[in-house]
Design a protein around this motif. Sequence first.
Motif, PDB file in Angstrom:
ATOM      1  N   SER A   2     -95.545  35.819 -22.679  1.00 23.80           N
ATOM      2  CA  SER A   2     -95.141  37.117 -23.229  1.00 23.80           C
ATOM      3  C   SER A   2     -93.645  37.223 -23.558  1.00 23.80           C
ATOM      4  O   SER A   2     -92.915  36.419 -23.330  1.00 23.80           O
ATOM      5  CB  SER A   2     -95.558  38.148 -22.300  1.00 23.80           C
ATOM      6  OG  SER A   2     -94.680  38.313 -21.090  1.00 23.80           O
ATOM      7  N   ARG A   3     -93.282  37.875 -24.690  1.00 25.17           N
ATOM      8  CA  ARG A   3     -92.112  38.083 -25.133  1.00 25.17           C
ATOM      9  C   ARG A   3     -91.383  39.184 -24.353  1.00 25.17           C
ATOM     10  O   ARG A   3     -91.869  40.132 -23.809  1.00 25.17           O
ATOM     11  CB  ARG A   3     -92.033  38.665 -26.703  1.00 25.17           C
ATOM     12  CG  ARG A   3     -92.620  37.858 -27.631  1.00 25.17           C
ATOM     13  CD  ARG A   3     -92.809  38.246 -29.015  1.00 25.17           C
ATOM     14  NE  ARG A   3     -93.111  37.369 -29.830  1.00 25.17           N
ATOM     15  CZ  ARG A   3     -93.342  37.690 -31.081  1.00 25.17           C
ATOM     16  NH1 ARG A   3     -92.913  38.552 -31.587  1.00 25.17           N
ATOM     17  NH2 ARG A   3     -93.637  36.769 -32.133  1.00 25.17           N
ATOM     18  N   SER A   4     -89.859  38.904 -24.202  1.00 23.99           N
ATOM     19  CA  SER A   4     -89.028  39.641 -23.416  1.00 23.99           C
ATOM     20  C   SER A   4     -87.730  39.313 -24.189  1.00 23.99           C
ATOM     21  O   SER A   4     -87.401  38.323 -24.768  1.00 23.99           O
ATOM     22  CB  SER A   4     -89.180  39.589 -22.032  1.00 23.99           C
ATOM     23  OG  SER A   4     -88.717  38.273 -21.675  1.00 23.99           O
TER      24      SER A   4
END
Length: 140
Positions: A2-4
């Motif tokens: 996931s993006r962060s």
Amino acid sequence: MSRSLATYIALPGTTAEAMEHWHEVFGGQLEILRYGDTPMEDMPFEPDPEAVAHATLILPVGIIAGGDAMDDERDYPVQGTAYSLLYTTSTPDEARGYIEQLVDGGGSVGMPFEQAPWGGWYGQVFDRFGVMWAFSCDDE
């Protein structure tokens, strides 16, 4: 994956100490990986095995990541506003508690935490590592 997005700070050999201090102040989950914990035979440079390759402090409000700067990357000052973190708290008392812990840990007040002209509260502290922590919250 996931993006962060995380704040990343390279400190001049004090990353482990800084992360441990911030962990004491803010809580969260701390992970520190030293170069000696990794296979070093394929490294394009020869790091100190005790130097921090990567550290993360996962807080409910965000992530602080970092590592020790290499010798040729240590020619810049940390103290100042180039490294700054803005922490928005729920109450002024919560911010005051963090400020007190950072000052008690060797930091200094850069701007007193008080009512801001725009409403709410704001203040700045430089921790003992030279990182500026700005604290903000809405009116009580």
